[in-house]
Scaffold this active site. Structure first.
Site, short mmCIF file in Angstrom:
data_model
loop_
_atom_site.label_atom_id
_atom_site.label_comp_id
_atom_site.label_asym_id
_atom_site.label_seq_id
_atom_site.Cartn_x
_atom_site.Cartn_y
_atom_site.Cartn_z
N GLY A 18 35.60 42.90 46.86
CA GLY A 18 36.68 42.14 46.23
C GLY A 18 38.02 42.82 46.43
N ALA A 19 38.14 43.52 47.55
CA ALA A 19 39.35 44.34 47.76
C ALA A 19 40.60 43.49 47.95
CB ALA A 19 39.14 45.28 48.96
N ALA A 20 40.45 42.20 48.25
CA ALA A 20 41.63 41.34 48.38
C ALA A 20 42.09 40.79 47.03
CB ALA A 20 41.32 40.17 49.31
N ARG A 99 37.16 35.73 34.45
CA ARG A 99 37.13 34.59 33.51
C ARG A 99 38.54 34.06 33.30
NH1 ARG A 99 36.79 36.93 27.32
NH2 ARG A 99 37.62 39.00 27.77
N ARG A 105 32.94 36.66 28.88
CA ARG A 105 32.56 37.20 30.19
C ARG A 105 31.16 36.73 30.60
NH1 ARG A 105 34.75 41.41 27.23
NH2 ARG A 105 36.80 42.16 27.91
N ASN A 112 28.65 34.40 39.06
CA ASN A 112 28.72 35.74 39.67
C ASN A 112 27.37 36.41 39.89
OD1 ASN A 112 31.48 35.60 39.81
ND2 ASN A 112 31.86 36.83 37.98
N GLN A 119 23.97 42.20 47.34
CA GLN A 119 24.73 43.46 47.49
C GLN A 119 23.85 44.66 47.17
OE1 GLN A 119 28.62 43.23 45.58
NE2 GLN A 119 29.35 41.82 47.15
N VAL A 136 31.80 46.55 38.32
CA VAL A 136 32.99 46.17 37.54
C VAL A 136 33.04 44.66 37.34
CG1 VAL A 136 35.52 46.25 37.52
CG2 VAL A 136 34.22 48.20 38.41
N ASP A 166 37.36 49.83 27.98
CA ASP A 166 37.26 49.64 26.53
C ASP A 166 37.50 50.97 25.80
OD1 ASP A 166 36.13 46.83 26.80
OD2 ASP A 166 34.65 48.00 27.90
N HIS A 194 29.89 45.27 27.77
CA HIS A 194 31.34 45.07 27.99
C HIS A 194 31.63 43.60 27.67
CE1 HIS A 194 35.32 45.15 29.68
NE2 HIS A 194 35.00 44.27 30.62
P1 NAD Z 1 40.26 38.24 41.67
O1 NAD Z 1 39.85 36.80 41.62
O2 NAD Z 1 41.71 38.59 41.74
O3 NAD Z 1 39.54 38.97 42.87
C1 NAD Z 1 38.18 38.85 43.07
C2 NAD Z 1 37.93 39.12 44.54
O4 NAD Z 1 36.52 39.14 44.75
C3 NAD Z 1 38.51 38.03 45.44
O5 NAD Z 1 39.23 38.63 46.52
C4 NAD Z 1 37.26 37.31 45.94
O6 NAD Z 1 37.43 36.73 47.23
C5 NAD Z 1 36.27 38.46 45.94
N1 NAD Z 1 34.87 38.06 46.00
C6 NAD Z 1 34.25 36.98 45.45
N2 NAD Z 1 32.95 36.94 45.80
C7 NAD Z 1 32.72 38.03 46.56
C8 NAD Z 1 31.60 38.54 47.24
N3 NAD Z 1 30.41 37.92 47.20
N4 NAD Z 1 31.72 39.69 47.95
C9 NAD Z 1 32.90 40.34 48.00
N5 NAD Z 1 34.02 39.88 47.41
C10 NAD Z 1 33.93 38.75 46.70
O7 NAD Z 1 39.59 38.93 40.39
P2 NAD Z 1 39.97 40.33 39.73
O8 NAD Z 1 40.98 40.08 38.68
O9 NAD Z 1 40.24 41.31 40.80
O10 NAD Z 1 38.60 40.68 38.96
C11 NAD Z 1 37.43 40.98 39.68
C12 NAD Z 1 36.25 41.09 38.71
O11 NAD Z 1 36.39 42.26 37.91
C13 NAD Z 1 36.11 39.93 37.73
O12 NAD Z 1 34.76 39.57 37.56
C14 NAD Z 1 36.68 40.50 36.44
O13 NAD Z 1 36.22 39.82 35.30
C15 NAD Z 1 36.16 41.91 36.54
N6 NAD Z 1 36.84 42.92 35.70
C16 NAD Z 1 36.04 43.78 34.99
C17 NAD Z 1 36.62 44.76 34.19
C18 NAD Z 1 35.78 45.72 33.41
O14 NAD Z 1 36.32 46.43 32.56
N7 NAD Z 1 34.47 45.83 33.63
C19 NAD Z 1 38.01 44.85 34.13
C20 NAD Z 1 38.79 43.94 34.87
C21 NAD Z 1 38.19 42.98 35.67
C1 LMR Z 2 38.78 43.18 30.74
O1 LMR Z 2 38.15 43.72 29.83
O2 LMR Z 2 40.03 43.18 30.76
C2 LMR Z 2 38.04 42.53 31.89
O3 LMR Z 2 36.66 42.56 31.66
C3 LMR Z 2 38.51 41.16 32.18
C4 LMR Z 2 38.13 40.18 31.09
O4 LMR Z 2 37.58 39.14 31.41
O5 LMR Z 2 38.40 40.46 29.92
#
Ligand code: NAD
Ligand code: LMR
Length: 334
Positions: A18-20, A99, A105, A112, A119, A136, A166, A194
């Site tokens: 998800g680097a983009a 979300r 979540r 997802n 993977q 993540v 958190d 989480h």
């Molecule tokens: P985003 O939509 O900006 O980016 C997600 C990226 O993942 C996109 O570039 C998309 O093309 C890519 N993607 C989708 N399916 C994929 C796959 N099968 N393989 C590789 N890449 C894929 O979202 P974001 O804001 O960067 O958030 C990414 C994720 O991280 C979300 O699920 C978000 O809820 C989660 N997140 C978790 C935490 C945490 O504390 N655990 C914190 C922030 C965000």
């Molecule tokens: C967060 O805690 O900020 C991330 O998990 C994104 C979200 O959906 O809350």
């Protein structure tokens, strides 16, 4: 990592999925600059996203090149999971849908969950023998369960889901209330999922080395303000930004890897969701956030922490939610 006298260490391959995306964009520059693994560790950065995102990802790669980071030895941009995880010692699984306002979540599981089985298989097939994986993408605990179940030959102690954000949120809230620098808050653990059921445990935290409840001296605030604020902070950010957290999420990824890689300070701990071995009565195999101590590249769940009745009730609620999520994804668990 072996190093001849006077020479640089061998590069470590780090994969970001998800680097983009927005977390990815906030993360990759920090990795390439040396903040993840140290200022003398060369990196090969492997950026994996889906096909439609490859154009944007090429732009991120160009920007990374334009930073002329001395440690960035090579860059890989790919939509192929096998190529993405090839030789990876660290796999940071961010790629997943975030979300939107009004969602929990766990509502993302249907969208997802399917990402993480393949993977897990690609990591098992292609990553380095020392690979460690931080999940993540949400809901991260149960996605870690799915990915690790699809890589049964990889030791379970290599898998983590992220609750450090958190923990950092909780530390800020306590420091702000106490009127002290955030570094004074230690021994703060997030227990469980989480999600909005997580239990941020102020009862066992310390402020300036003293029990946090004694320093705060306001039980009603701890119960009715602190806990819900931490539980719902992600939603508050989405309501304000119309996008989920990105900078603070990337920061927590760097913090998590730093703790696993460099260790936790003596007497302190950090929060990581890891596969339960039955600690604290948590059902075996659930990815549950515990207080974890890390040293010399290995880690262990801190034992012997006690909880009052409210803490026990909250830990049961977050455990029940994780059991429910596990039931929902049982078809994705081989
Ligand atoms: P985003 O939509 O900006 O980016 C997600 C990226 O993942 C996109 O570039 C998309 O093309 C890519 N993607 C989708 N399916 C994929 C796959 N099968 N393989 C590789 N890449 C894929 O979202 P974001 O804001 O960067 O958030 C990414 C994720 O991280 C979300 O699920 C978000 O809820 C989660 N997140 C978790 C935490 C945490 O504390 N655990 C914190 C922030 C965000
Ligand atoms: C967060 O805690 O900020 C991330 O998990 C994104 C979200 O959906 O809350």
């Amino acid at each position: 990592m072996s190093q001849e006298r006077g020479s640089r260490p061998q590069p470590v391959h780090v994969t970001v999925t998800g680097a983009a995306g927005q977390v990815g964009y906030a993360l990759v520059f920090r990795i390439a600059s040396g903040q993840l693994l140290g200022s003398d560790q060369p990196i090969v950065l492997r950026m994996l996203d889906i096909e439609p995102a490859l154009g944007a990802l090429e732009g991120v790669a160009m920007e990374l090149q334009d930073c002329a980071f001395p440690l960035l030895q090579d860059l890989v941009v790919t939509a192929d999971a096998n190529e993405g995880f090839d030789n990876a010692s660290w796999a940071l699984l961010v790629g997943a849908m975030p979300r939107k306002e009004g969602m929990e979540r766990g509502d993302l599981l249907a969208a997802n969950g399917g990402i993480f089985g393949p993977q897990g298989q690609a990591i098992a097939a292609r990553a380095a023998s020392d690979v460690r994986v931080l999940v993540v993408g949400n809901p991260c605990n149960t996605n870690a369960l799915i990915a690790s179940a699809n890589a049964p030959d990889l030791p379970r102690d290599r898998w983590f889901a992220m609750t450090r954000l958190d923990e950092n949120r909780a530390k800020y809230q306590l420091a702000h209330k106490a009127g002290v620098p955030v570094a004074e808050v230690t021994n703060l653990a997030i227990w469980g999922n989480h999600s909005a059921t997580q239990y941020p445990d102020a009862q066992n935290a310390k402020i300036g080395g003293k029990p946090a409840p004694v320093v705060i001296d306001d039980d009603a605030w701890l119960r009715d303000d602190f806990i819900p604020t931490v539980q719902k902070r992600g939603a508050a950010i989405i309501a304000a930004r119309k996008l989920s957290s990105a900078g603070s999420a990337a920061n927590a990824i760097v913090d998590s890897v730093n703790s696993i890689h460099l260790g936790t300070p003596a007497g302190d701990w950090t929060s990581l969701a890891v596969a339960s071995n039955g600690e604290y009565g948590i059902p075996e195999g659930l990815f549950f956030s515990f207080p974890v101590q890390c040293q010399d590249g290995s880690w262990s769940v801190v034992e012997g922490i006690t909880h009052n009745a409210e803490g026990q009730r909250r830990i049961k609620a977050t455990t029940d939610e994780l059991l429910h999520e596990r039931e929902l994804v049982k078809d994705l668990l081989p």
